[in-house]
Enzyme design. Structure first.
Site, short mmCIF file in Angstrom:
data_model
loop_
_atom_site.label_atom_id
_atom_site.label_comp_id
_atom_site.label_asym_id
_atom_site.label_seq_id
_atom_site.Cartn_x
_atom_site.Cartn_y
_atom_site.Cartn_z
N LYS A 18 0.82 -1.25 0.11
CA LYS A 18 -0.11 0.05 -0.02
C LYS A 18 0.72 1.31 0.08
O LYS A 18 0.60 2.39 -0.60
CB LYS A 18 -0.80 -0.14 1.26
CG LYS A 18 -2.09 0.83 1.05
CD LYS A 18 -3.16 0.53 2.06
CE LYS A 18 -2.88 0.53 3.49
NZ LYS A 18 -4.22 0.46 4.29
N ASN A 76 7.98 -4.11 10.50
CA ASN A 76 8.96 -3.28 10.44
C ASN A 76 9.13 -2.71 11.98
O ASN A 76 10.27 -2.20 12.42
CB ASN A 76 8.85 -1.99 9.44
CG ASN A 76 10.14 -1.63 9.18
OD1 ASN A 76 11.33 -2.09 9.10
ND2 ASN A 76 10.24 -0.19 9.10
N GLU A 124 9.27 -12.68 27.85
CA GLU A 124 8.10 -11.79 27.82
C GLU A 124 6.95 -12.29 28.38
O GLU A 124 7.17 -13.74 28.78
CB GLU A 124 7.89 -11.47 26.30
CG GLU A 124 8.70 -10.66 25.77
CD GLU A 124 8.47 -10.29 24.12
OE1 GLU A 124 7.31 -10.45 23.76
OE2 GLU A 124 9.32 -9.78 23.41
N HIS A 184 -1.86 -3.58 23.85
CA HIS A 184 -0.81 -3.97 24.27
C HIS A 184 -0.59 -3.11 25.74
O HIS A 184 -0.90 -1.64 25.69
CB HIS A 184 0.49 -3.45 23.73
CG HIS A 184 2.03 -3.72 23.77
ND1 HIS A 184 2.58 -3.55 24.94
CD2 HIS A 184 2.67 -4.83 23.38
CE1 HIS A 184 3.82 -4.05 25.37
NE2 HIS A 184 3.84 -5.01 24.17
N ARG A 198 -0.80 -10.77 28.49
CA ARG A 198 -1.13 -9.20 28.01
C ARG A 198 -2.41 -8.81 28.50
O ARG A 198 -2.89 -7.75 28.86
CB ARG A 198 -0.82 -9.22 26.74
CG ARG A 198 0.13 -8.33 26.26
CD ARG A 198 0.38 -8.37 24.73
NE ARG A 198 1.71 -8.21 24.62
CZ ARG A 198 2.47 -8.44 23.57
NH1 ARG A 198 1.70 -8.41 22.41
NH2 ARG A 198 3.56 -8.72 23.21
N HIS A 257 -3.33 -3.15 19.70
CA HIS A 257 -2.02 -3.58 19.33
C HIS A 257 -2.06 -4.73 18.25
O HIS A 257 -1.43 -4.87 17.15
CB HIS A 257 -1.22 -4.07 20.49
CG HIS A 257 0.24 -4.76 20.11
ND1 HIS A 257 1.37 -3.92 19.74
CD2 HIS A 257 0.75 -5.95 20.25
CE1 HIS A 257 2.15 -4.44 19.58
NE2 HIS A 257 2.09 -5.93 20.01
N ARG A 275 -3.21 -13.64 22.22
CA ARG A 275 -2.15 -13.96 21.67
C ARG A 275 -0.81 -13.86 22.71
O ARG A 275 -0.75 -13.09 23.30
CB ARG A 275 -1.53 -13.00 20.40
CG ARG A 275 -0.36 -13.33 20.11
CD ARG A 275 -0.04 -12.66 18.83
NE ARG A 275 0.29 -11.23 18.94
CZ ARG A 275 1.25 -10.70 19.14
NH1 ARG A 275 2.53 -11.19 19.19
NH2 ARG A 275 1.18 -9.46 19.29
P1 FAD Z 1 2.54 -6.22 8.32
O1 FAD Z 1 3.81 -6.47 8.62
O2 FAD Z 1 1.69 -5.34 8.96
O3 FAD Z 1 2.43 -5.98 6.74
C1 FAD Z 1 1.20 -5.70 6.29
C2 FAD Z 1 1.47 -5.30 4.78
O4 FAD Z 1 0.18 -5.06 3.86
C3 FAD Z 1 1.92 -3.87 4.64
O5 FAD Z 1 3.02 -4.18 3.54
C4 FAD Z 1 0.93 -3.13 3.95
O6 FAD Z 1 1.28 -1.76 3.08
C5 FAD Z 1 0.07 -3.89 3.25
N1 FAD Z 1 -1.15 -3.58 2.81
C6 FAD Z 1 -2.23 -3.63 3.81
N2 FAD Z 1 -3.35 -3.35 3.10
C7 FAD Z 1 -3.04 -3.37 1.90
C8 FAD Z 1 -4.00 -2.97 0.55
N3 FAD Z 1 -5.19 -2.69 0.64
N4 FAD Z 1 -3.29 -3.30 -0.59
C9 FAD Z 1 -1.94 -3.47 -0.47
N5 FAD Z 1 -1.08 -3.66 0.51
C10 FAD Z 1 -1.53 -3.62 1.56
N6 FAD Z 1 4.87 -9.78 16.86
C11 FAD Z 1 5.83 -10.51 17.45
O7 FAD Z 1 5.75 -11.76 17.39
N7 FAD Z 1 7.16 -9.94 17.99
C12 FAD Z 1 7.23 -8.82 18.29
O8 FAD Z 1 8.34 -8.19 18.87
C13 FAD Z 1 6.27 -7.83 17.68
N8 FAD Z 1 6.35 -6.44 18.02
C14 FAD Z 1 5.41 -5.66 17.75
C15 FAD Z 1 5.58 -4.24 17.76
C16 FAD Z 1 4.66 -3.44 17.22
C17 FAD Z 1 5.03 -1.90 17.49
C18 FAD Z 1 3.73 -3.77 16.29
C19 FAD Z 1 2.70 -2.90 16.04
C20 FAD Z 1 3.62 -5.20 16.39
C21 FAD Z 1 4.31 -6.17 17.05
N9 FAD Z 1 4.25 -7.35 16.66
C22 FAD Z 1 5.19 -8.22 17.15
C23 FAD Z 1 2.90 -7.95 15.96
C24 FAD Z 1 3.78 -8.29 14.57
O9 FAD Z 1 4.83 -7.41 14.35
C25 FAD Z 1 2.44 -8.41 13.42
O10 FAD Z 1 1.61 -9.11 13.93
C26 FAD Z 1 3.31 -9.07 12.35
O11 FAD Z 1 4.60 -8.02 11.70
C27 FAD Z 1 2.15 -8.72 10.89
O12 FAD Z 1 2.87 -9.20 9.79
P2 FAD Z 1 1.86 -9.25 8.61
O13 FAD Z 1 2.96 -9.57 7.39
O14 FAD Z 1 0.84 -9.83 8.77
O15 FAD Z 1 1.61 -7.64 8.51
C1 SIN Z 2 6.77 -6.25 22.37
O1 SIN Z 2 8.08 -6.11 21.96
O2 SIN Z 2 6.31 -5.98 23.42
C2 SIN Z 2 5.73 -6.53 21.18
C3 SIN Z 2 5.70 -8.41 21.24
C4 SIN Z 2 4.54 -8.81 20.47
O3 SIN Z 2 3.87 -7.92 20.15
O4 SIN Z 2 4.38 -10.00 20.38
#
Ligand code: FAD
Ligand code: SIN
Length: 549
Positions: free
Chosen positions: A37, A46, A117, A238, A284, A345, A380
């Site tokens: 997106k 990221n 954690e 969170h 959590r 979160h 989770r």
């Molecule tokens: P994302 O990584 O969110 O990627 C989604 C992608 O879809 C993006 O590229 C976006 O642009 C794209 N997209 C969305 N809608 C559209 C559309 N309509 N058209 C085209 N593209 C689209 N989890 C852990 O296990 N450990 C951690 O330490 C942890 N820390 C976290 C810290 C933070 C601040 C956050 C927010 C989350 C954290 N989580 C953690 C949760 C975890 O990061 C996410 O659940 C995981 O990264 C999701 O991965 P994903 O590939 O499903 O989605």
């Molecule tokens: C964190 O670092 O607290 C996020 C971990 C997670 O969402 O699993």
């Protein structure tokens, strides 16, 4: 003439799930188009800090990780699915390392430094200091960019899935309508398989740790296409997002509590011992509710995360990114505690998938936060999200590679007509109008569907959201697609699914806390949602958990 392309695999989203899937299907010979997106690095992946959980220490056990996951999930985890994830985790992490992910090493550099954690009974979190997600994303993007079979397109927004338009007896998903947000043009990518990896929906709430892309697009698109969605009521807050006005809910990783951080009220008193024997390392849902209760009891805007007892320099060494962000906001970690409050979160529910990542529609796969594999149940376990994404994206890639090609001849004609009709519509509404509705919906979700819920307030939210949904769908039906209107459409649909799912659960369980029914029912149910052909509202069905969906 609208642009119509054909590939073997369309991937929507460039987080850990989409990129892992793309790399594996390409390795198996498929051509892949990844649309994303915004910029490809804008994702929850990221931002991930704490790390990725897996059994990597000889004194840990698969059974303990399974047990911790199921305990956190409050009776709704699908045990077989949890076992698959836990068993395949170490191999997937070895593959990430082979791709170049630089996890932090332990003191003598012989193995990985493993963190802990909330809810984990053992140190098992592989991390790259507090920038784990960015490091994983960097390595995955590099692998995609150097692969001739993978094309990665930024600023391409999936609008809707293309389903069953072939008229050739083949039912299912054939790709998606895509808006090129740089040019305003709408095109189509036709594919034999489509991977939905669009991440979560934190932006449905006004305070969230999630990036701007997290507007629930995948769940909303799948729902509109008639795909089964489940358990949307389980939104994880969170416990510790930075509570400074300008800080935009920046996450203070749970790993900080894992390393000894103590939660205190503003008068300096620790309180977690009054809520759970595991104190700061309870799961959590428990910690977020405890903070919420203390804030309401005392009328304070936030609590404190005290790390002043850490040895000098230790915090900065282990959490350099958090240290720098706190310093930017004038917080001196060595002398003062960090102001924190809960923030939306993670979405535990989503598009229902089987063990191969397949959704309820042929040709459609889902992985990562958009999916509901059954692993997380009602809450989770920390750091299981990246693990779930990488394990089930890999399994989906194997299954998708085996899906036979289809003739897109008839589909081409059908989509050309729909794009022409779409582009003939009027101008999208002004940004200000879209932003106003969006802010009102987010506030409604926070007030009526937050950490503590009541049925009366949920019912009120459902009414108001249904009104907002009908206004937004009216606007969307009259105008050419624009990114902000598409996002608003996803937000109202996803908000409504969260509230309808919550209304269908007359108990408190995991992340869904109903003030008038503080206990879970004896039999655990999953909440399934399908669209009512006549409107926006979902048909909700409750099925005993652990049944095959
Ligand atoms: P994302 O990584 O969110 O990627 C989604 C992608 O879809 C993006 O590229 C976006 O642009 C794209 N997209 C969305 N809608 C559209 C559309 N309509 N058209 C085209 N593209 C689209 N989890 C852990 O296990 N450990 C951690 O330490 C942890 N820390 C976290 C810290 C933070 C601040 C956050 C927010 C989350 C954290 N989580 C953690 C949760 C975890 O990061 C996410 O659940 C995981 O990264 C999701 O991965 P994903 O590939 O499903 O989605
Ligand atoms: C964190 O670092 O607290 C996020 C971990 C997670 O969402 O699993």
């Amino acid at each position: 003439m609208p642009r119509i392309e054909e590939v073997d695999h369309l991937v929507i989203g460039s987080g850990i799930a989409g990129l892992s899937f793309a790399i594996e299907v390409a390795r198996r010979g498929g051509s892949v188009r990844v649309v994303t997106k915004k910029e490809h690095h804008e994702s929850s992946t990221n931002r991930a800090q704490g790390g990725i959980a897996a059994v990597l220490d000889p004194t840990d056990s698969l059974e303990a990780h399974v047990h911790d996951t199921i305990r956190a999930g409050a009776g709704l985890c699908h045990e077989q699915t949890v076992r698959l994830m836990v068993e395949e985790g170490p191999v997937r992490i070895a593959e990430l390392i082979a791709l170049g992910v630089g996890f932090t090493k332990d003191a003598d550099r012989s193995g990985l430094a493993l963190g802990i954690e909330g809810g984990h009974s053992h140190r098992r979190i592989a991390h790259a200091k507090d920038l784990t997600g960015a490091e994983i994303e960097r390595a995955l993007v590099a692998a995609c960019e150097s692969n001739d079979r993978i094309e990665l397109s930024d600023h391409h927004v999936a609008i809707d899935l293309i389903t069953g338009v072939g008229g050739d007896g083949w039912h299912g998903c054939r790709g998606a309508l895509i808006l090129d947000s740089a040019t305003g043009e709408v095109g189509v990518v036709l594919a034999r398989t489509t991977m939905l990896s669009t991440g979560g929906c934190g932006q449905v709430f006004p305070r969230t740790t999630n990036p701007e892309i997290a507007t629930g697009d995948g769940v909303a698109m799948a729902f509109r296409a008639g795909v089964v969605i489940a358990n949307m009521e389980f939104i994880q807050f969170h416990p510790t997002a930075l509570a400074v006005d300008s800080a935009d809910s920046f996450l203070i990783s749970e790993a900080v509590r894992g390393e000894g951080g103590i939660l205190k009220t503003l008068d300096g008193r620790a309180f977690m011992h009054r809520y759970d024997e595991r104190r700061e390392l309870a799961s959590r849902d428990i910690v977020a509710r405890a903070i919420d209760a203390e804030l309401k009891r005392r009328g304070d805007p936030h609590v404190l995360l005290d790390v002043t007892h850490f040895a000098p320099g230790r915090f900065e060494d282990r959490f350099p990114h958090i240290h720098a962000r706190c310093a930017k906001h004038g917080i001196d970690i060595e002398k003062g505690a960090i102001p924190v409050a809960p923030s939306a979160h993670y979405s535990c529910g989503g598009v229902v998938t089987d063990h191969e990542g397949a959704a309820s529609m042929p040709g459609l796969f889902a992985a990562g936060e958009v999916a509901c594999t059954g692993v997380h149940g009602a809450n989770r376990l920390a750091s299981n999200s990246l693990l779930e994404a990488v394990v089930f994206a890999h399994r989906a890639a194997i299954a998708a590679s085996g899906v036979e090609g289809v003739d897109h001849g008839a589909a081409r004609a059908g989509v050309r007509t729909s794009i022409e009709a779409l582009m003939a519509r009027g101008d999208p509404p002004p940004f200000g109008r879209v932003a106003t509705i969006r802010a009102a919906v987010a506030d409604l979700m926070q007030d009526y569907a937050g950490i503590v819920r009541t049925r009366a307030r949920l019912a009120r939210a459902a009414d108001r959201l249904a009104q907002a949904a009908s206004e937004v769908h009216g606007l969307a039906a009259m105008s050419r697609p624009s990114e902000d209107l598409l996002e608003l459409r996803s937000i109202v649909t996803t908000g409504l699914l969260i509230v309808q799912s919550a209304l269908a659960r007359p108990e408190s369980r995991g992340l869904h806390w109903l003030r008038e029914r503080p206990r879970p029912e004896e039999v655990a149910h999953d909440t399934l949602l399908r669209p009512d052909p006549g409107g926006d509202v979902a048909i909700v069905e409750r099925v005993p958990s652990r049944s095959r969906w």
